[in-house]
Enzyme design. Structure first.
Site, PDB file in Angstrom:
ATOM      1  CG  ASP A 118      -0.136  -0.099   2.537  1.00  0.00           C
ATOM      2  OD1 ASP A 118       1.108  -0.154   2.481  1.00  0.00           O
ATOM      3  OD2 ASP A 118      -0.770  -0.104   3.603  1.00  0.00           O
ATOM      4  CB  CYS A 121       5.382  -2.306   2.157  1.00  0.00           C
ATOM      5  SG  CYS A 121       6.533  -1.671   0.913  1.00  0.00           S
ATOM      6  CB  ILE A 226       8.522  -3.028  -5.998  1.00  0.00           C
ATOM      7  CG1 ILE A 226       8.986  -2.739  -7.416  1.00  0.00           C
ATOM      8  CG2 ILE A 226       7.196  -2.346  -5.722  1.00  0.00           C
ATOM      9  CD1 ILE A 226       9.098  -1.263  -7.750  1.00  0.00           C
ATOM     10  CG  HIS A 227       6.278  -5.408  -0.925  1.00  0.00           C
ATOM     11  ND1 HIS A 227       5.224  -4.594  -0.577  1.00  0.00           N
ATOM     12  CD2 HIS A 227       6.247  -6.450  -0.048  1.00  0.00           C
ATOM     13  CE1 HIS A 227       4.587  -5.113   0.455  1.00  0.00           C
ATOM     14  NE2 HIS A 227       5.199  -6.238   0.799  1.00  0.00           N
ATOM     15  CG  HIS A 301       3.785  15.242 -12.625  1.00  0.00           C
ATOM     16  ND1 HIS A 301       2.820  14.745 -13.482  1.00  0.00           N
ATOM     17  CD2 HIS A 301       3.507  16.561 -12.495  1.00  0.00           C
ATOM     18  CE1 HIS A 301       2.003  15.716 -13.830  1.00  0.00           C
ATOM     19  NE2 HIS A 301       2.406  16.827 -13.252  1.00  0.00           N
TER      20      HIS A 301
END
Length: 309
Positions: A118, A121, A226-227, A301
């Protein structure tokens, strides 16, 4: 008792409590902490020691009898109260070894505890190794710890170091879709007084945050590109899990290194060059890290979200 002093760490910085003695009531300490932090007395949660352990503030006894002595550092958090079942759920967790006296050399297996993907993590994983349960509500508190640490030291946390202006970074990290990484891990390591060892399954290495601080305890996370997930020791006898280890325990460190090698060999990592990201500013979907970097250059961005699969 003269000279009774306590150091206090809160999300808004560090403070000092004076004017008490070891023989004063816990209720008097609560009143002082509430005044100092702005947190209502009923919402105070106090942790002491390494690893941080909660203090019973409802005890009708003296400060010294709950284990607080002059010179201690108190970590102050505000209790999270859940009003209905539709809000963030807490994982009550299993029996969890948190006391140094209970650390064991019993045989076990280092395992991964999967936490929600989410964008928080990293923070949920740090919360798990500290408390032995999955609690996604801890992310906002940790984000504030980081923002306050960065804002308090603009020389160390310069634009060159952060990759963006100090004030902009502080505003960004407080957002729920901002990812944590090396900067955030180093700050949390210092705040909690723990070495945080991250098993990197991409490169089969372990990155150790706080290694040069000579902390006495170490915790483990695993990162797949990533996680983040936390690691814990599953005892072979089915007893209490363990997430905090003495830094001199080379056995667990070697097991973590082996886990990194196995994860890489079995390709338990995400190729960020092919991973799908979303720009949270304009909702454009992007394929891979290079595309995200080009989008940031073209548009300005800088916020990208993890797409759970």
């Amino acid at each position: 008792m003269a000279g009774f002093v306590l150091r206090v760490k809160t999300k808004s910085g560090q403070k000092v409590v004076c004017g008490l003695t070891a023989h004063d009531k816990v209720s008097q300490l609560k009143a002082k902490l509430a005044e100092l932090t702005g947190i209502p007395a009923g919402g105070l949660q106090v942790l002491i020691g390494f690893p941080p352990k909660p203090v019973d503030l409802d005890a009708d006894t003296t400060i010294e009898r709950v284990g607080i002595v002059s010179g201690d550092t108190l970590i102050i958090e505000e209790k999270q109260i859940m009003f209905n079942r539709h809000e963030q759920r807490l994982d009550s967790g299993r029996s969890h070894i948190v006391d140094e006296e209970s650390f064991t050399n019993a045989p076990g297996v280092l395992m991964r505890k999967v936490v929600p993907a989410d964008n928080s993590c990293l923070f949920t994983s740090v919360g798990y190794v500290l408390n032995g349960k999955v609690d996604t509500s801890c992310a906002s508190f940790m984000r504030e710890i980081i923002a306050n640490a960065v804002a308090a030291d603009p020389n160390e946390y310069s634009e060159a170091f952060l990759g963006r202006p100090n004030a902009e970074y502080c505003e960004w990290i407080l957002k729920s879709d901002a990812w944590g990484g090396a900067i955030e891990l180093s700050i949390l390591s210092k705040f909690y007084g723990l070495e945080i060892a991250v098993v990197d399954s991409i490169n089969a290495i372990i990155n150790r945050f706080g290694e040069d601080q000579h902390y006495t305890q170490r915790v483990f996370l695993i990162f797949d590109g990533i996680h983040y997930d936390p690691l814990y020791l599953e005892p072979l006898d089915g007893g209490s899990i363990q997430t905090i280890f003495p830094t001199e325990d080379e056995r667990v460190l070697l097991e973590a290194a082996q886990l990194a090698k196995e994860a890489r060999l079995s390709r338990q990592f995400t190729d960020v060059q092919k991973f799908t990201l979303m720009c949270t500013d304009c909702k454009v979907m992007l394929n891979g890290q290079a595309a995200a970097q080009q989008h940031a250059k073209d548009t300005g961005h800088k916020s990208f979200g993890e797409i759970a699969t």
